[in-house]
Design a protein around this motif. Structure first.
Motif, PDB file in Angstrom:
ATOM      1  N   ALA A  81       0.821  -1.209   0.000  1.00  0.00           N
ATOM      2  CA  ALA A  81       0.000   0.000   0.000  1.00  0.00           C
ATOM      3  C   ALA A  81       0.852   1.255   0.000  1.00  0.00           C
ATOM      4  CB  ALA A  81      -0.937  -0.003   1.205  1.00  0.00           C
ATOM      5  N   ALA A  82       2.050   1.172   0.576  1.00  0.00           N
ATOM      6  CA  ALA A  82       2.918   2.344   0.690  1.00  0.00           C
ATOM      7  C   ALA A  82       3.839   2.524  -0.512  1.00  0.00           C
ATOM      8  CB  ALA A  82       3.759   2.238   1.961  1.00  0.00           C
ATOM      9  N   THR A  83       3.793   1.600  -1.469  1.00  0.00           N
ATOM     10  CA  THR A  83       4.658   1.701  -2.642  1.00  0.00           C
ATOM     11  C   THR A  83       4.248   2.905  -3.484  1.00  0.00           C
ATOM     12  OG1 THR A  83       4.921  -0.694  -2.697  1.00  0.00           O
ATOM     13  CG2 THR A  83       5.526   0.513  -4.679  1.00  0.00           C
ATOM     14  N   PRO A  84       5.133   3.884  -3.656  1.00  0.00           N
ATOM     15  CA  PRO A  84       4.762   5.080  -4.423  1.00  0.00           C
ATOM     16  C   PRO A  84       4.747   4.804  -5.927  1.00  0.00           C
ATOM     17  CG  PRO A  84       7.045   5.231  -3.733  1.00  0.00           C
ATOM     18  CD  PRO A  84       6.501   3.967  -3.121  1.00  0.00           C
ATOM     19  N   ALA A  85       3.711   5.271  -6.586  1.00  0.00           N
ATOM     20  CA  ALA A  85       3.603   5.188  -8.055  1.00  0.00           C
ATOM     21  C   ALA A  85       4.095   3.850  -8.586  1.00  0.00           C
ATOM     22  CB  ALA A  85       4.399   6.323  -8.693  1.00  0.00           C
ATOM     23  N   PRO A  86       3.457   2.744  -8.213  1.00  0.00           N
ATOM     24  CA  PRO A  86       3.946   1.429  -8.645  1.00  0.00           C
ATOM     25  C   PRO A  86       3.877   1.253 -10.157  1.00  0.00           C
ATOM     26  CG  PRO A  86       1.723   1.247  -7.748  1.00  0.00           C
ATOM     27  CD  PRO A  86       2.173   2.648  -7.483  1.00  0.00           C
ATOM     28  N   HIS A 117      -6.746  -7.277  -6.769  1.00  0.00           N
ATOM     29  CA  HIS A 117      -6.170  -6.283  -7.676  1.00  0.00           C
ATOM     30  C   HIS A 117      -6.755  -4.941  -7.266  1.00  0.00           C
ATOM     31  CE1 HIS A 117      -5.182  -4.004 -11.203  1.00  0.00           C
ATOM     32  NE2 HIS A 117      -4.814  -5.044 -11.925  1.00  0.00           N
ATOM     33  N   VAL A 118      -5.935  -4.072  -6.653  1.00  0.00           N
ATOM     34  CA  VAL A 118      -6.440  -2.835  -6.057  1.00  0.00           C
ATOM     35  C   VAL A 118      -7.050  -1.908  -7.092  1.00  0.00           C
ATOM     36  CG1 VAL A 118      -5.780  -0.725  -4.821  1.00  0.00           C
ATOM     37  CG2 VAL A 118      -4.869  -2.949  -4.107  1.00  0.00           C
ATOM     38  N   GLU A 119      -6.334  -1.659  -8.173  1.00  0.00           N
ATOM     39  CA  GLU A 119      -6.817  -0.695  -9.159  1.00  0.00           C
ATOM     40  C   GLU A 119      -8.129  -1.126  -9.804  1.00  0.00           C
ATOM     41  OE1 GLU A 119      -2.550   0.127  -8.531  1.00  0.00           O
ATOM     42  OE2 GLU A 119      -3.678  -1.693  -8.994  1.00  0.00           O
ATOM     43  N   LYS A 120      -8.314  -2.410  -9.980  1.00  0.00           N
ATOM     44  CA  LYS A 120      -9.545  -2.890 -10.620  1.00  0.00           C
ATOM     45  C   LYS A 120     -10.577  -3.383  -9.611  1.00  0.00           C
ATOM     46  CE  LYS A 120      -7.658  -3.815 -15.159  1.00  0.00           C
ATOM     47  NZ  LYS A 120      -7.582  -4.754 -16.313  1.00  0.00           N
ATOM     48  N   ALA A 121     -10.240  -3.308  -8.321  1.00  0.00           N
ATOM     49  CA  ALA A 121     -11.174  -3.646  -7.242  1.00  0.00           C
ATOM     50  C   ALA A 121     -11.842  -5.001  -7.448  1.00  0.00           C
ATOM     51  CB  ALA A 121     -12.236  -2.550  -7.115  1.00  0.00           C
ATOM     52  N   ARG A 122     -11.029  -6.005  -7.699  1.00  0.00           N
ATOM     53  CA  ARG A 122     -11.563  -7.364  -7.844  1.00  0.00           C
ATOM     54  C   ARG A 122     -10.493  -8.370  -7.458  1.00  0.00           C
ATOM     55  NH1 ARG A 122     -12.037  -7.448 -14.465  1.00  0.00           N
ATOM     56  NH2 ARG A 122      -9.802  -7.588 -14.945  1.00  0.00           N
ATOM     57  N   GLY A 123     -10.941  -9.600  -7.216  1.00  0.00           N
ATOM     58  CA  GLY A 123     -10.018 -10.652  -6.829  1.00  0.00           C
ATOM     59  C   GLY A 123      -8.981 -10.933  -7.897  1.00  0.00           C
ATOM     60  N   ALA A 124      -7.795 -11.317  -7.458  1.00  0.00           N
ATOM     61  CA  ALA A 124      -6.718 -11.603  -8.406  1.00  0.00           C
ATOM     62  C   ALA A 124      -7.075 -12.750  -9.342  1.00  0.00           C
ATOM     63  CB  ALA A 124      -5.438 -11.922  -7.649  1.00  0.00           C
ATOM     64  N   ALA A 125      -7.901 -13.680  -8.862  1.00  0.00           N
ATOM     65  CA  ALA A 125      -8.286 -14.820  -9.701  1.00  0.00           C
ATOM     66  C   ALA A 125      -9.068 -14.384 -10.926  1.00  0.00           C
ATOM     67  CB  ALA A 125      -9.108 -15.811  -8.884  1.00  0.00           C
ATOM     68  N   LEU A 126      -9.674 -13.190 -10.896  1.00  0.00           N
ATOM     69  CA  LEU A 126     -10.460 -12.680 -12.013  1.00  0.00           C
ATOM     70  C   LEU A 126      -9.640 -11.821 -12.969  1.00  0.00           C
ATOM     71  CD1 LEU A 126     -13.712 -11.679 -10.079  1.00  0.00           C
ATOM     72  CD2 LEU A 126     -13.254 -13.790 -11.348  1.00  0.00           C
ATOM     73  N   ALA A 127      -8.391 -11.584 -12.624  1.00  0.00           N
ATOM     74  CA  ALA A 127      -7.519 -10.786 -13.476  1.00  0.00           C
ATOM     75  C   ALA A 127      -7.025 -11.627 -14.651  1.00  0.00           C
ATOM     76  CB  ALA A 127      -6.341 -10.258 -12.664  1.00  0.00           C
ATOM     77  N   ALA A 179       1.919 -10.172 -13.021  1.00  0.00           N
ATOM     78  CA  ALA A 179       2.433  -8.889 -12.551  1.00  0.00           C
ATOM     79  C   ALA A 179       2.118  -8.676 -11.071  1.00  0.00           C
ATOM     80  CB  ALA A 179       1.846  -7.755 -13.391  1.00  0.00           C
ATOM     81  N   LEU A 180       0.924  -9.077 -10.633  1.00  0.00           N
ATOM     82  CA  LEU A 180       0.573  -8.974  -9.214  1.00  0.00           C
ATOM     83  C   LEU A 180       1.516  -9.816  -8.364  1.00  0.00           C
ATOM     84  CD1 LEU A 180      -3.314  -9.210  -9.493  1.00  0.00           C
ATOM     85  CD2 LEU A 180      -2.069  -7.262  -8.570  1.00  0.00           C
ATOM     86  N   LEU A 181       1.783 -11.024  -8.814  1.00  0.00           N
ATOM     87  CA  LEU A 181       2.674 -11.924  -8.085  1.00  0.00           C
ATOM     88  C   LEU A 181       4.085 -11.358  -8.017  1.00  0.00           C
ATOM     89  CD1 LEU A 181       2.802 -14.658  -6.675  1.00  0.00           C
ATOM     90  CD2 LEU A 181       3.209 -15.721  -8.896  1.00  0.00           C
ATOM     91  N   LEU A 182       4.533 -10.805  -9.120  1.00  0.00           N
ATOM     92  CA  LEU A 182       5.866 -10.217  -9.152  1.00  0.00           C
ATOM     93  C   LEU A 182       5.952  -9.029  -8.197  1.00  0.00           C
ATOM     94  CD1 LEU A 182       8.667 -10.247 -10.395  1.00  0.00           C
ATOM     95  CD2 LEU A 182       7.765  -8.924 -12.317  1.00  0.00           C
ATOM     96  N   GLY A 183       4.915  -8.216  -8.152  1.00  0.00           N
ATOM     97  CA  GLY A 183       4.898  -7.090  -7.227  1.00  0.00           C
ATOM     98  C   GLY A 183       4.980  -7.540  -5.776  1.00  0.00           C
ATOM     99  N   ILE A 184       4.293  -8.639  -5.455  1.00  0.00           N
ATOM    100  CA  ILE A 184       4.349  -9.184  -4.090  1.00  0.00           C
ATOM    101  C   ILE A 184       5.761  -9.631  -3.756  1.00  0.00           C
ATOM    102  CG2 ILE A 184       3.570 -11.096  -2.630  1.00  0.00           C
ATOM    103  CD1 ILE A 184       0.876 -10.945  -4.130  1.00  0.00           C
ATOM    104  N   LEU A 218       3.866  -1.736 -11.378  1.00  0.00           N
ATOM    105  CA  LEU A 218       3.171  -3.008 -11.500  1.00  0.00           C
ATOM    106  C   LEU A 218       1.809  -2.874 -10.828  1.00  0.00           C
ATOM    107  CD1 LEU A 218       6.105  -5.396 -10.492  1.00  0.00           C
ATOM    108  CD2 LEU A 218       5.113  -5.209 -12.777  1.00  0.00           C
ATOM    109  N   PRO A 219       0.816  -3.690 -11.215  1.00  0.00           N
ATOM    110  CA  PRO A 219      -0.479  -3.631 -10.527  1.00  0.00           C
ATOM    111  C   PRO A 219      -0.294  -3.834  -9.033  1.00  0.00           C
ATOM    112  CG  PRO A 219      -0.606  -5.050 -12.465  1.00  0.00           C
ATOM    113  CD  PRO A 219       0.837  -4.716 -12.270  1.00  0.00           C
ATOM    114  N   ARG A 220      -1.048  -3.093  -8.233  1.00  0.00           N
ATOM    115  CA  ARG A 220      -0.906  -3.176  -6.787  1.00  0.00           C
ATOM    116  C   ARG A 220      -1.829  -4.269  -6.232  1.00  0.00           C
ATOM    117  NH1 ARG A 220       0.728   1.126  -3.495  1.00  0.00           N
ATOM    118  NH2 ARG A 220      -0.015   2.624  -5.029  1.00  0.00           N
ATOM    119  N   ALA A 221      -1.292  -5.104  -5.377  1.00  0.00           N
ATOM    120  CA  ALA A 221      -2.069  -6.170  -4.743  1.00  0.00           C
ATOM    121  C   ALA A 221      -2.402  -5.785  -3.309  1.00  0.00           C
ATOM    122  CB  ALA A 221      -1.285  -7.478  -4.757  1.00  0.00           C
ATOM    123  N   ALA A 222      -3.558  -6.212  -2.838  1.00  0.00           N
ATOM    124  CA  ALA A 222      -3.934  -6.105  -1.427  1.00  0.00           C
ATOM    125  C   ALA A 222      -4.082  -7.518  -0.897  1.00  0.00           C
ATOM    126  CB  ALA A 222      -5.236  -5.329  -1.272  1.00  0.00           C
TER     127      ALA A 222
END
Length: 353
Positions: free
Chosen positions: A208-213, A262-272, A279-284, A215-219
């Protein structure tokens, strides 16, 4: 980090010695050259079954015994602090793992105290649509890198649970023995759960604190059982009849799931999309590497198999910039040109297999 790696009769490598640089180790070669095999060998310097989760007997080189190698395999490394670690098998016990630290026998869990190793492989691209067990294993590797005792708690919890399941399957289960096993499960299970929840909370905050990512941001969140040791022991005792009928334990931290959105798209990663999931996994993984370095005061080892192959040149350069300084990064690819964008000031070891 590793300052030296030696493989003996491991997979297709009869003998291989690498003196890796501090920043990047680039392994290139045709498909089947043994690039992933090297990463697998490094992954065995952590507790567990390595990045392929293969049987130990499958790792010894097929021609090793015929050529006088004995039929087992060895993976040895010198860490940057001078500690010598090694693991492998003997021909007489191909399914029994041997671990040594500075020449002395040690449990596999001791490896977690020496280094933090994490990997990302093409087989993990669909982690978010796999069964929950795959995500738990991934989370346990993340946790282990932050909490070295996590491996011990996991092993003892699993052992107690296996014994409990066996006792429940008997015609007349011993209630006192079940209670003792449930207390053990509760003690180690609570520690297991606490480590996971701390890792998820810290990693979610870091993401959440990553500035201007770039990669897609994961929650991240953890879904499932939560409670203290007495609560878990009571829940296990209350579930004996149901667990006996099911033939397995139905309550406890072994049933939780790592939830990723997937934070930006407000949906579960499984639906991406597949690309978004990777990209979400790599960001993690990148955020976790920074967290490990901050918490443990040592840079982790990152094993990234074919991570650059499907990125365009701009995203590839951005990835290498993010990786610089995070840890010792081992990357593979079929072409050396894939790594032309590595930072000019990075220490790089390039090996063609």
């Amino acid at each position: 980090m590793l300052s030296r790696l030696v493989l003996t009769d491991f997979r297709n490598h009869a003998a291989l010695t690498i003196a890796p640089a501090a920043d990047f180790v680039v392994l290139t070669g045709a498909n089947g050259a043994g690039k992933t095999n090297v990463l697998e060998a490094v992954s065995l310097l952590a507790p567990g079954r390595g990045l392929r989760r293969a049987a130990l007997s499958d790792m010894a080189r097929e021609d090793g015994a015929r050529e006088g190698g004995g039929g087992g395999f060895g993976v040895a490394a010198t860490l940057d602090d001078g500690v010598e670690v090694a693991t492998g098998t003997l021909a007489s016990a191909p399914d029994r793992r041997v671990v040594r630290v500075n020449g002395a026998a040690a449990p596999a869990a001791a490896l977690a105290e020496r280094s933090a190793i994490l990997w990302l492989t093409p087989a993990m691209d669909r982690l978010f649509v796999e069964p929950a067990g795959e995500r738990r294993r991934f989370l346990d590797r993340l946790t282990l890198a932050l909490v070295p005792s996590h491996a011990t708690h996991a092993a003892r919890y699993e052992a107690a649970m296996r014994d409990r399941n066996r006792v429940l399957a008997e015609p007349h289960p011993d209630a006192d023995w079940l209670a003792a096993l449930e207390v053990q499960m509760a003690r180690h299970g609570t520690a297991l759960d606490a480590g996971r929840r701390d890792t998820v909370a810290a990693l979610d905050a870091a993401l959440a604190a990553t500035p201007a990512p770039d990669l897609p941001r994961a929650a991240l969140a953890l879904d499932g059982w939560a409670g203290d040791a007495p609560a878990l022991a009571a829940a296990l005792a209350a579930s004996r009849m149901r667990d006996a009928a099911a033939g397995r334990t139905l309550v406890g931290p072994h049933r939780v799931d790592l939830v990723v959105r997937h934070v930006e798209k407000a949906r579960g990663a499984a639906l991406a999309s597949t690309g978004e999931q990777k990209a979400l996994l790599l960001g993690i993984v990148l955020a976790h590497a920074a967290l490990v370095a901050d918490r443990r005061g040592r840079r982790p080892v990152l094993l990234l198999d074919e991570v650059a192959a499907h990125l365009d040149p701009v995203r590839r350069a951005a990835l290498f910039r993010r990786l610089a300084g995070l840890g010792q990064v081992w990357v593979t690819g079929t072409e050396a040109a894939l790594f032309d964008a590595l930072p000019d000031d990075a220490a790089v070891t390039a090996i063609a297999l």
